[in-house]
Structures are given as structure tokens and as C-alpha cells.
Design a protein around this motif. Structure first.
Motif, PDB file in Angstrom:
ATOM      1  N   PRO A 158       0.801  -1.220   0.000  1.00  0.00           N
ATOM      2  CA  PRO A 158       0.000   0.000   0.000  1.00  0.00           C
ATOM      3  C   PRO A 158       0.836   1.273   0.000  1.00  0.00           C
ATOM      4  O   PRO A 158       0.416   2.300  -0.521  1.00  0.00           O
ATOM      5  N   ASP A 159       2.029   1.205   0.568  1.00  0.00           N
ATOM      6  CA  ASP A 159       2.860   2.414   0.640  1.00  0.00           C
ATOM      7  C   ASP A 159       3.431   2.796  -0.719  1.00  0.00           C
ATOM      8  O   ASP A 159       3.653   3.978  -0.994  1.00  0.00           O
ATOM      9  N   ARG A 160       3.671   1.815  -1.585  1.00  0.00           N
ATOM     10  CA  ARG A 160       4.223   2.101  -2.915  1.00  0.00           C
ATOM     11  C   ARG A 160       3.177   2.057  -4.015  1.00  0.00           C
ATOM     12  O   ARG A 160       3.486   2.210  -5.193  1.00  0.00           O
ATOM     13  N   LEU A 161       1.941   1.854  -3.628  1.00  0.00           N
ATOM     14  CA  LEU A 161       0.854   1.718  -4.595  1.00  0.00           C
ATOM     15  C   LEU A 161       0.640   3.006  -5.379  1.00  0.00           C
ATOM     16  O   LEU A 161       0.551   4.085  -4.815  1.00  0.00           O
ATOM     17  N   ARG A 162       0.566   2.860  -6.703  1.00  0.00           N
ATOM     18  CA  ARG A 162       0.239   3.988  -7.580  1.00  0.00           C
ATOM     19  C   ARG A 162      -1.094   3.690  -8.259  1.00  0.00           C
ATOM     20  O   ARG A 162      -1.464   2.540  -8.427  1.00  0.00           O
ATOM     21  N   LEU A 180     -12.540  -1.124   3.226  1.00  0.00           N
ATOM     22  CA  LEU A 180     -13.943  -1.374   3.546  1.00  0.00           C
ATOM     23  C   LEU A 180     -14.449  -2.638   2.842  1.00  0.00           C
ATOM     24  O   LEU A 180     -15.170  -3.441   3.441  1.00  0.00           O
ATOM     25  N   LEU A 181     -14.057  -2.819   1.581  1.00  0.00           N
ATOM     26  CA  LEU A 181     -14.424  -4.040   0.863  1.00  0.00           C
ATOM     27  C   LEU A 181     -13.839  -5.266   1.565  1.00  0.00           C
ATOM     28  O   LEU A 181     -14.529  -6.268   1.783  1.00  0.00           O
ATOM     29  N   SER A 182     -12.570  -5.191   1.924  1.00  0.00           N
ATOM     30  CA  SER A 182     -11.901  -6.298   2.597  1.00  0.00           C
ATOM     31  C   SER A 182     -12.599  -6.642   3.908  1.00  0.00           C
ATOM     32  O   SER A 182     -12.815  -7.818   4.232  1.00  0.00           O
ATOM     33  N   GLU A 183     -12.976  -5.620   4.671  1.00  0.00           N
ATOM     34  CA  GLU A 183     -13.659  -5.848   5.946  1.00  0.00           C
ATOM     35  C   GLU A 183     -15.058  -6.424   5.741  1.00  0.00           C
ATOM     36  O   GLU A 183     -15.485  -7.289   6.510  1.00  0.00           O
ATOM     37  N   LEU A 208      -3.466  -2.394   4.841  1.00  0.00           N
ATOM     38  CA  LEU A 208      -4.418  -1.337   4.514  1.00  0.00           C
ATOM     39  C   LEU A 208      -4.822  -0.575   5.782  1.00  0.00           C
ATOM     40  O   LEU A 208      -4.915   0.651   5.765  1.00  0.00           O
ATOM     41  N   TRP A 209      -5.070  -1.304   6.864  1.00  0.00           N
ATOM     42  CA  TRP A 209      -5.401  -0.642   8.128  1.00  0.00           C
ATOM     43  C   TRP A 209      -4.288   0.329   8.521  1.00  0.00           C
ATOM     44  O   TRP A 209      -4.568   1.455   8.945  1.00  0.00           O
ATOM     45  N   ALA A 210      -3.044  -0.114   8.399  1.00  0.00           N
ATOM     46  CA  ALA A 210      -1.918   0.755   8.779  1.00  0.00           C
ATOM     47  C   ALA A 210      -1.911   2.032   7.952  1.00  0.00           C
ATOM     48  O   ALA A 210      -1.673   3.127   8.477  1.00  0.00           O
ATOM     49  N   GLN A 211      -2.180   1.912   6.657  1.00  0.00           N
ATOM     50  CA  GLN A 211      -2.214   3.091   5.786  1.00  0.00           C
ATOM     51  C   GLN A 211      -3.367   4.027   6.151  1.00  0.00           C
ATOM     52  O   GLN A 211      -3.200   5.241   6.184  1.00  0.00           O
ATOM     53  N   VAL A 212      -4.518   3.455   6.427  1.00  0.00           N
ATOM     54  CA  VAL A 212      -5.681   4.274   6.758  1.00  0.00           C
ATOM     55  C   VAL A 212      -5.496   4.948   8.117  1.00  0.00           C
ATOM     56  O   VAL A 212      -5.883   6.104   8.303  1.00  0.00           O
TER      57      VAL A 212
END
Length: 197
Positions: free
Chosen positions: A27-31, A62-65, A105-109
Motif C-alpha cells: 500500500p505504501d508504494r501503490l500507484r 472497507l471491501l476487505s472488511e 491497509l489498516w496501517a495506511q488508513v
């Protein structure tokens, strides 16, 4: 000829591509381009539906959850009793390793929280749902005589979830000796201290 996707279907298609991209590049390098390539769309088309990268990450979480909540209901229904139900909940709650997509994803959010009340309410709903499920298992276990009586099952469940959040952080960091099995063992020890007669 491929049928044209309706707007909600396109959003879901993009989010599935985003999950794949997060898993592959992080997620940190996601473009946006990483998501667009996997979705078979242009970056502009992806941005049309989400507006910005952070919105894609939040929507993907949210989709993942949502999907995990469905799995949790199924797993708990199949559990042989309260003790097994707690073990299944703990297993699903904690990350499977440092690369766990949902937890990344949680960490990014958490690092860049959304500002709109609706999204914050949905996120709160997910965290509260885990605690509610655990509290319901505790009440059931007390009723069946499997768990000792506790005064505040809801408060206990919230504390257990916060303990698991902390354990998850150690797993995500990849700290030596603190992998998924260690986290599960620590969580179950904490549960047993509180609940076993």
C-alpha cells in the motif's frame, strides 16, 4: 463482446484490482497506475470513480472488511462451541504475517485517516462488530458454563480486541520471534486468563 459494467460493478472491479495491487506492490508504494493496469483501465478512468489514491485505499479496506465479516459469520456458525468460536475469531482477527493485505491497509488508513463522517462511521462499525461478536461468544460461554462469569462482557471484548491490535502491530513490523503463531498464542492466553474457570 464484453458487456459494459454498471457504475457499482466498475467500482467493485477497481477495488478487486486494488486488493491485488496492494498485495503485489504494497500500500505504501501503490500507484493509481498499478491499479489501473490490473483493472484493464486508464488511470484517469480509475480516478473518475474515486477521486484520489487515499479514497481507493479506504474503499479497498472497507471491501476487505465486508468480505471478512461474512467469513466470520460463517466460521462462527460452524464452530463446535464457545471455546472454538473464540479461537476462530482470534485467528481471523490477527494478521497472517507482516505482508497481510488487510492489516497493511489498516496501517495506511490509520496513518492517513479519512475526514468524512460517513467513512469514519463505517470504520467504527467494523471495529465495534468484532467486539460485539466476541462479547456474544463470551455470554454464550458463560451461559453454557464453559467460561467463568464476567461482569462486563462488552468491556472485556473491547479490551481483548485492543490487545489483539497491539499484537498485530508487532506481527506487521516483523519483530523477531513475533510472528502470527506467537500473536495467536498471546491472544488466546489473554482470553483464557479472563474466561477460563
Amino acid at each position: 463482446m464484453t458487456a459494459k459494467l454498471e457504475r457499482p460493478d466498475v467500482r467493485a472491479h477497481v477495488l478487486r484490482a486494488a486488493l491485488q495491487a496492494v498485495d503485489e506492490v504494497g500500500p505504501d508504494r501503490l500507484r493509481v497506475r498499478d491499479i489501473a493496469e490490473r483493472a484493464g483501465m486508464s488511470s484517469g478512468h480509475v480516478m473518475y470513480y474515486f477521486g484520489k489514491r487515499d479514497r481507493i485505499l479506504v474503499s479497498t479496506l472497507l471491501l476487505s472488511e465486508d468480505e471478512l465479516a461474512e467469513r466470520l459469520v460463517t466460521e462462527l456458525a460452524a464452530a463446535g462451541g464457545p471455546a472454538e468460536a473464540v479461537a476462530r475469531l482470534v485467528e481471523l482477527y490477527l494478521p497472517g504475517g507482516p505482508g497481510d493485505v488487510r492489516w497493511r491497509l489498516w496501517a495506511q488508513v490509520i496513518a492517513r485517516p479519512p475526514q468524512d463522517e460517513e467513512t469514519l462511521a463505517r470504520i467504527a462499525g467494523f471495529t465495534e462488530a468484532w467486539a460485539r461478536e466476541l462479547a456474544a461468544i463470551v455470554v454464550r460461554g458463560m451461559g453454557e458454563g464453559v467460561f467463568r462469569p464476567v461482569d462486563d462482557p462488552a468491556g472485556l471484548a473491547i479490551r481483548m480486541c485492543r490487545i489483539m491490535d497491539s499484537l498485530a502491530g508487532d506481527v506487521l513490523l516483523g519483530l523477531p520471534g513475533r510472528g502470527p503463531e506467537w500473536a495467536r498464542d498471546q491472544a488466546m492466553r489473554a482470553v483464557h486468563r479472563e474466561l477460563l474457570p
